[in-house]
Design a protein around this motif. Structure first.
Motif, mmCIF file in Angstrom:
data_model
loop_
_atom_site.group_PDB
_atom_site.id
_atom_site.type_symbol
_atom_site.label_atom_id
_atom_site.label_comp_id
_atom_site.label_asym_id
_atom_site.label_seq_id
_atom_site.Cartn_x
_atom_site.Cartn_y
_atom_site.Cartn_z
ATOM 1 N N ASN A 382 0.840 -1.192 0.000
ATOM 2 C CA ASN A 382 0.000 0.000 0.000
ATOM 3 C C ASN A 382 0.882 1.251 0.000
ATOM 4 O O ASN A 382 1.648 1.474 0.939
ATOM 5 N N PRO A 383 0.802 2.066 -1.100
ATOM 6 C CA PRO A 383 1.744 3.185 -1.232
ATOM 7 C C PRO A 383 1.607 4.242 -0.140
ATOM 8 O O PRO A 383 2.482 5.090 0.008
ATOM 9 N N ARG A 384 0.527 4.218 0.626
ATOM 10 C CA ARG A 384 0.311 5.259 1.633
ATOM 11 C C ARG A 384 0.717 4.818 3.030
ATOM 12 O O ARG A 384 0.413 5.487 4.008
ATOM 13 N N PHE A 426 8.361 5.216 2.938
ATOM 14 C CA PHE A 426 7.215 4.736 2.162
ATOM 15 C C PHE A 426 7.718 3.846 1.024
ATOM 16 O O PHE A 426 8.864 3.998 0.575
ATOM 17 N N ARG B 15 6.844 14.417 3.675
ATOM 18 C CA ARG B 15 5.783 14.561 2.688
ATOM 19 C C ARG B 15 5.313 15.998 2.530
ATOM 20 O O ARG B 15 5.062 16.463 1.432
ATOM 21 N N ASN B 206 -5.903 5.844 -0.642
ATOM 22 C CA ASN B 206 -5.370 5.905 -1.995
ATOM 23 C C ASN B 206 -6.336 6.571 -2.964
ATOM 24 O O ASN B 206 -5.933 7.041 -4.021
ATOM 25 N N PRO B 209 -6.861 11.596 -3.033
ATOM 26 C CA PRO B 209 -6.400 12.815 -3.712
ATOM 27 C C PRO B 209 -7.398 13.427 -4.706
ATOM 28 O O PRO B 209 -7.696 14.623 -4.589
ATOM 29 N N LEU B 285 -0.953 16.740 -5.522
ATOM 30 C CA LEU B 285 -1.338 15.401 -5.077
ATOM 31 C C LEU B 285 -1.245 14.368 -6.181
ATOM 32 O O LEU B 285 -1.234 13.173 -5.924
#
Lengths: 548, 291
Positions: A382-384, A426, B15, B206, B209, B285
């Motif tokens: 999961n990229p987040r 990440f 981030r 996911n 955004p 984003l």
């Protein structure tokens, strides 16, 4: 050839610049390469080595102005290509220089029939009449050995198989008898048996036409199969070039040596005498059919049987390989035994408990004993989420103390040879191989009895592949894991698996000890598979490398 | 030369730093941010900088702007201070914008997520309901709802939310349909993660955004819808909203155009700030756009 004509392609000190902020200033630096008529030159390199940009530069198809040729010469039949206008390049492309792409499905227009697309090439570059063009197109389809050329002529790209599509691409690129053919990984997307046929076809047609071929690949097996000369690229620099025999069997440069050293040999591991270990995973009579949903007008389509009557046993500490080509149902097997896909019939016993009969609640508890490593390490993380959370997620779901689970996750990172500093990053900050290591750590976090690995190394470069395989083998031996290893790559299977089952169209056609199956295949399909491995006659020289 | 793949690349900046770097590359988005901050400051300081009720009589009726410094932007036909109205109106407009957007996004996300994740009959039922809402023009539905529920500001806000959820629902559904087949969802399921957790903790972040970007559009539209309602004299008369001011200024449009023009400019700038903000968020984003 009595006189010496200019080489078909002569690259001299070719330099391609990358936009600012890329990992290096030049995609290619000072590349020298010569291709004579009737020669196949393989350009080998790992992903990111600049090999595809080289093809783009020759075709004049670079994504300018960000990436452009900044120095050197590209001479085609003695004529400089740099500085030619778009119109001049268009004339050359297709007629004198043609290209075969990696993925024929995306390179062909899905809206037009195969015949129309071949016809278009002829229409643009020749003054043939309609009837002549059709005759020529059919002749080409015949030459690339497509069964029933007339019916293929009227078919749309999605109606023919992957191998046939690649044949159509080859027919298209050869229809005007070009002097130079650039093939960019033309067989990477194909099955091993189809791959061999396509390689033979390219060789055969190239000999008939006397064209020069620039063959771009990452696979040393393919190189051994087809190349006359080899050039090895490493991060934009030509590190070694020479005849195939010299480069493959006596590599000089450390990078080439490391790459060739990483090619898995086709020798299976020694037979382990541990066949009396308890059975941990047992599949009986598994069957899965995919009901095809019919369209509004097209009527009902036939249901596809992905797996029929599959029975297997996996013992403690053993690695069972499931090999087969695409469509053989091997991925379906991996999804059924982990119950990510509901099965129609049969049972999967995990330590005596039937996984397929479990209620959703029981199933969630059972899942900790059977874990999975996925094919695409980017898509499966999961990229987040941070790496530590990804790894600790499973134990936390199953009731472990979150703080302790995170501590354990850091230890697991060390186990898969990653620095604990990786924990708070990440997934996108890692390379493909590192991501796969994280995937393995996640599976191990649950302390499972069985790990199902679905093509875990097929998305990785060969040198990285070797390291991940070694890690998997190490962990298996140290933790006494049982592995169900799904792969299409027989070289990989030979490295890791104690026993293999060979699947074709959803059925097991042969099973047994890896060494025995490789040495003495019984079923014609297995024999065909084994004899199609590219470069099967070439055994990578055992090299002592400093990188290993 | 080493081929070991276990060395990690140097750490990326956090981030929010990356986000800000990408955001500030878009000049227009920076302008949007400045305007947005301005409106927020107006809304926050309404009671402090310009004391007094915007509905009270502050001076002679129809005093033009820049004449009397007690009422710098003039007064309307009832002698109410326009500047004070603009400040308090910012508060109402922002409040309606934020709350209505939240309502719309929450409904949209829940419906879209369920439809996209489960598919099958769940999807069919939910999407038919969505389509039923989509076939009625937004503003007509809004008028109907306000006519039924009355013109209290709470109901207006809720009604605006109710007419705006269909687009985010469709968007979330599309995102879910493409994300639910990704391997990381299988991976989570394989760990024994429950359905609810998969929907809200794995997939939703996911899918977020594009929804965040679209929220800025809904926010702008909500403010416009409230103004339109007020212009038709269906707004809540107990609050000085920009729409109310324009609606009342219409009567004196020829003799004292500033009564309608000044709140009109406020609406234009606020809506503009939201759409520029949305564009900037999109740039920042959107993962496909690197560097």
């Amino acid at each position: 050839m009595t006189q010496t004509p200019p080489p078909v392609l002569d690259l001299c000190k070719l330099e391609i610049s990358l936009p600012k902020g890329a990992d290096r200033p030049y995609a290619l630096e000072g590349l020298d390469l010569t291709i004579n008529a009737g020669e196949i030159v393989c350009l080998v390199g790992e992903s990111g080595s600049g090999k595809s940009l080289c093809a783009g530069a020759i075709m004049g198809l670079l994504p300018e102005p960000h990436v452009r040729v900044t120095g050197g010469a590209i001479r085609f039949m003695g004529e400089e290509l740099r500085g030619k206008s778009d119109a001049e390049m268009r004339k050359l492309r297709g007629a004198d220089i043609s290209m075969i792409f990696q993925e024929p499905m995306t390179a062909l227009n899905p809206q037009k029939t195969v015949g129309w697309q071949i016809d278009e090439v002829l229409r643009l570059h020749t003054k043939m009449t309609k009837a002549e063009r059709k005759a020529r197109a059919l002749e080409m389809l015949e030459r690339v050995h497509i069964p029933e050329p007339a019916s293929a002529y009227n078919a749309y790209p999605h109606q023919i198989s992957g191998g046939q599509r690649q044949r159509v691409m080859i027919a298209m690129s050869l229809v005007l008898s070009p002097k130079l053919i650039i093939a960019d990984e033309p067989t990477t997307a194909l099955d091993v048996t189809t791959q061999l046929q396509i390689l033979k076809l390219i060789r055969e047609l190239q000999e008939e036409e006397g064209a020069g071929v620039l063959f771009i690949t990452h696979d040393f097996g393919v190189v051994a199969e087809i190349a006359d000369k080899v050039a090895v690229l490493c991060r934009g620099e030509l590190v070694e070039s020479g005849t195939t025999d010299a480069v493959l069997n006596r590599p000089q440069h450390p990078y080439t040596r490391a790459l060739i050293g990483a090619v898995p040999a086709l020798t299976p591991p020694p037979v382990k005498a541990a066949s009396d270990a308890p059975v941990v995973l047992k599949g009986t009579g598994l069957k899965k059919t995919f009901a095809a949903r019919g369209g509004l007008l097209s009527g009902k389509r036939k249901a596809v049987t992905a797996v029929k009557d599959l029975t297997f046993e996996l013992r403690q500490g053993e690695t069972l390989g499931v090999v087969g080509e695409s469509g053989s149902g091997k991925t379906t097997v991996s999804r059924i035994v982990t119950r990510l896909l509901e099965c129609d019939q049969g049972s999967v016993e995990l330590d005596g408990t039937d996984l397929l009969a479990a209620t959703p609640k029981e199933l969630r508890a059972l899942r900790q004993h059977i874990q999975m490593v996925f094919q695409d390490p980017m898509a499966s993380l999961n990229p987040r989420k941070r790496v530590v959370d990804l790894i600790a997620q499973g134990p936390i779901v199953h009731g472990a103390d979150p703080k302790k689970a995170r501590e354990d996750a850091k230890r697991l990172l060390e186990l898969v040879e990653l620095s604990p500093a990786a924990a708070n990053r990440f997934p996108h900050e890692f390379s493909g191989g590192q991501r796969q290591r994280i995937g393995i750590a996640r599976a191990l976090a649950m302390e499972p009895k069985v790990i199902v690995a679905d093509e875990p190394v097929s998305a990785l470069d060969v040198s990285v592949q070797a390291q991940v395989l070694k890690l998997l083998a190490d962990l298996r031996d140290r933790l006494n894991l049982s592995l169900l290893f799904v792969t299409h790559d027989l070289r990989v299977a030979a490295q890791l698996c104690d026993r293999i089952i060979v699947m074709q169209k959803g059925e097991i056609v042969e099973s047994g000890l890896t060494a025995e199956v490789f040495a003495n295949p019984q079923h014609p399909y297995t024999q065909n598979l084994l004899s199609s491995i590219p470069g099967r006659d070439w055994t990578p020289p055992s090299l002592h490398t400093d990188a290993a | 030369m080493t081929l070991a793949d276990t060395e990690i690349a140097p750490p990326e900046p956090p981030r929010y730093v990356m986000f800000w770097r990408r955001y500030k590359r878009n000049r227009a988005a920076l302008l949007g941010l400045v305007l947005f901050v301005l409106v927020v400051v107006m809304a926050l300081t309404a009671g402090i900088i310009d004391p007094g009720d915007p509905l009270r009589r502050a001076g002679d009726p129809l005093t033009p702007p820049f004449v009397n410094w007690a009422t710098p932007l003039g007064t309307d036909q009832l002698g109410r201070d326009v500047l004070s109205g603009v400040f308090y109106g910012a508060r109402i407009s922002l409040l309606i914008g934020v709350v209505a957007t939240l309502v719309a996004i929450v409904i949209g996300v829940v419906i879209g997520a369920l439809a996209g994740h489960f598919g099958g009959w769940v999807d069919d039922v939910l999407m038919r309901i969505t389509e039923a809402f989509q076939t009625i023009p937004n503003f007509v539905l809004l008028l109907t709802l306000v006519a039924i529920m009355g013109s209290k500001i709470e109901w207006i806000t809720l009604a605006i939310g109710i007419v705006s959820w269909t687009a985010p629902a469709r968007m979330v559904r599309a995102e879910f349909m493409s994300l639910r087949n990704r391997e990381f969802v299988d991976a989570a399921r394989n760990l024994g993660v429950s359905n609810t957790s998969i929907i809200f903790r794995e997939i939703l972040p996911n899918a977020l955004p594009p929804i965040v970007v679209y929220a800025s559009v809904i926010m702008a539209l909500s403010i416009l819808m409230e103004s339109a309602l007020a212009f038709l004299a269906l707004g809540d008369p107990n609050y000085a909203s920009w729409g109310n001011m324009i609606g009342q200024g219409r009567a004196v449009l020829r003799s004292a155009p500033y009564c309608a023009v000044i709140p009109g400019i406020a609406i234009i700038l606020t809506v503009l700030s939201f759409s520029l903000l949305g564009e900037g968020l999109n740039d920042a984003l959107n993962p496909r756009q690197k560097k």
